[in-house]
Scaffold this active site. Sequence first.
Site, PDB file in Angstrom:
ATOM      1  N   TYR A 142       0.843  -1.205   0.000  1.00 27.54           N
ATOM      2  CA  TYR A 142       0.000   0.000   0.000  1.00 27.54           C
ATOM      3  C   TYR A 142       0.880   1.258   0.000  1.00 27.54           C
ATOM      4  O   TYR A 142       0.747   2.134  -0.862  1.00 27.54           O
ATOM      5  CB  TYR A 142      -0.930  -0.029   1.222  1.00 27.54           C
ATOM      6  CG  TYR A 142      -1.562   1.285   1.531  1.00 27.54           C
ATOM      7  CD1 TYR A 142      -2.459   1.862   0.648  1.00 27.54           C
ATOM      8  CD2 TYR A 142      -1.255   1.970   2.711  1.00 27.54           C
ATOM      9  CE1 TYR A 142      -3.037   3.094   0.928  1.00 27.54           C
ATOM     10  CE2 TYR A 142      -1.824   3.189   2.995  1.00 27.54           C
ATOM     11  CZ  TYR A 142      -2.721   3.748   2.099  1.00 27.54           C
ATOM     12  OH  TYR A 142      -3.272   4.967   2.366  1.00 27.54           O
ATOM     13  N   PHE A 170      -1.270  10.903   8.777  1.00 26.01           N
ATOM     14  CA  PHE A 170      -0.974   9.914   9.812  1.00 26.01           C
ATOM     15  C   PHE A 170      -2.297   9.182  10.098  1.00 26.01           C
ATOM     16  O   PHE A 170      -2.927   8.732   9.157  1.00 26.01           O
ATOM     17  CB  PHE A 170      -0.235  10.592  10.969  1.00 26.01           C
ATOM     18  CG  PHE A 170       1.230  10.791  10.561  1.00 26.01           C
ATOM     19  CD1 PHE A 170       1.548  11.603   9.464  1.00 26.01           C
ATOM     20  CD2 PHE A 170       2.254  10.105  11.170  1.00 26.01           C
ATOM     21  CE1 PHE A 170       2.866  11.718   9.001  1.00 26.01           C
ATOM     22  CE2 PHE A 170       3.579  10.224  10.730  1.00 26.01           C
ATOM     23  CZ  PHE A 170       3.881  11.027   9.650  1.00 26.01           C
TER      24      PHE A 170
END
Length: 331
Positions: A142, A170
């Site tokens: 990913y 994040f």
Amino acid sequence: MKVLVLGGAGYIGSHTVYELITSGAEVVIIDSLETGHIKAVHPQAKFYKGDIRDRAFLDSVFEKEKGIDAAIHFAAYSLVGESMTNPLKYYENNMYGTMVLLQAMTAHGIDKIVFSSTAATYGEPERVPILETDKTFPTNTYGETKLSMEKMFKWTANATGLRYVSLRYFNACGAHTNGLIGEDHNPESHLIPIILQVPNGKRDSISVFGTDYDTPDGTCIRDYIHVLDLASAHILAAEYLMKGGESNIFNLGNGVGHSVKQVIETAEEATGLAIKTVYGDRRAGDPAVLIASSEKAKSVLGWKPKHDDLEEIISTAWNWHKNHPNGFEDK
Ligand code: UDP
């Protein structure tokens, strides 16, 4: 400002669309609805169902929707575990899809794009807080595809008039304060929605993945950032490009770390309910600590997270989940 949002029916995409429309922008959404939800689509947005890998479909939308000022690109697969067992699925959708999108954008003269990137581009950090100039060495497919997509923008920008902003998030979390949209993944893999499934009666307990990390309480530390603060960063990034800003990369986090145990305790406070916790083994590939430095986004974009208190963040998520225990399937 007329903005094209690829993946505008997904979690972060739908929140960004709501904030764009509140700010007065005209929004066109493209979403395949493979993982997005039609009920997450803002009623004032123009919606086209289709896949970014389909060049003829993109061309037909761009023919109809003249005058797009900028694109915001969320349309990608995002499950870390699945990306490890089925990497080519990620290369095909994330990379090939982005390549077709860029070809169509170039052909139709759309030359500004804000991109949904990730802290997973860094991999195991050398230090925290992480700066945009730190080493990028993804530890999963990913993150690797997101980093490759960033590079696709870089080299396309180098060769054409394209300008891009890549936003490395994040831990996205929370829900819209209007209570209308929130997080709904199937399967759910993120910590906060999984924790909230316990007080919601959808699961018996939360498993903590590892208690022997080199952190004060032994559990992993992450930087949790509210989805509405991510949304505002996308709008600021689009405006920055509209004003002539150069291509750039920004981290988005609160700069504060919370351990898995702290998140569970805070969820108990936010919900007023006890959350049964079991302690298990580490999950493969989890770095011990991930915390962003977002100073660059603050100074260059003028970004300021508003929902930086973890209990408030979890309260917004709880407000969504307790009223929509089955996500968008609920009325
Ligand atoms: N985590 C956990 N139990 C769960 C899900 C996640 O202990 O059921 C931990 C995970 O190991 C990580 C943190 O919670 O340290 C955040 O995980 P999440 O999948 O939400 O985001 P990530 O940091 O992997 O992007």
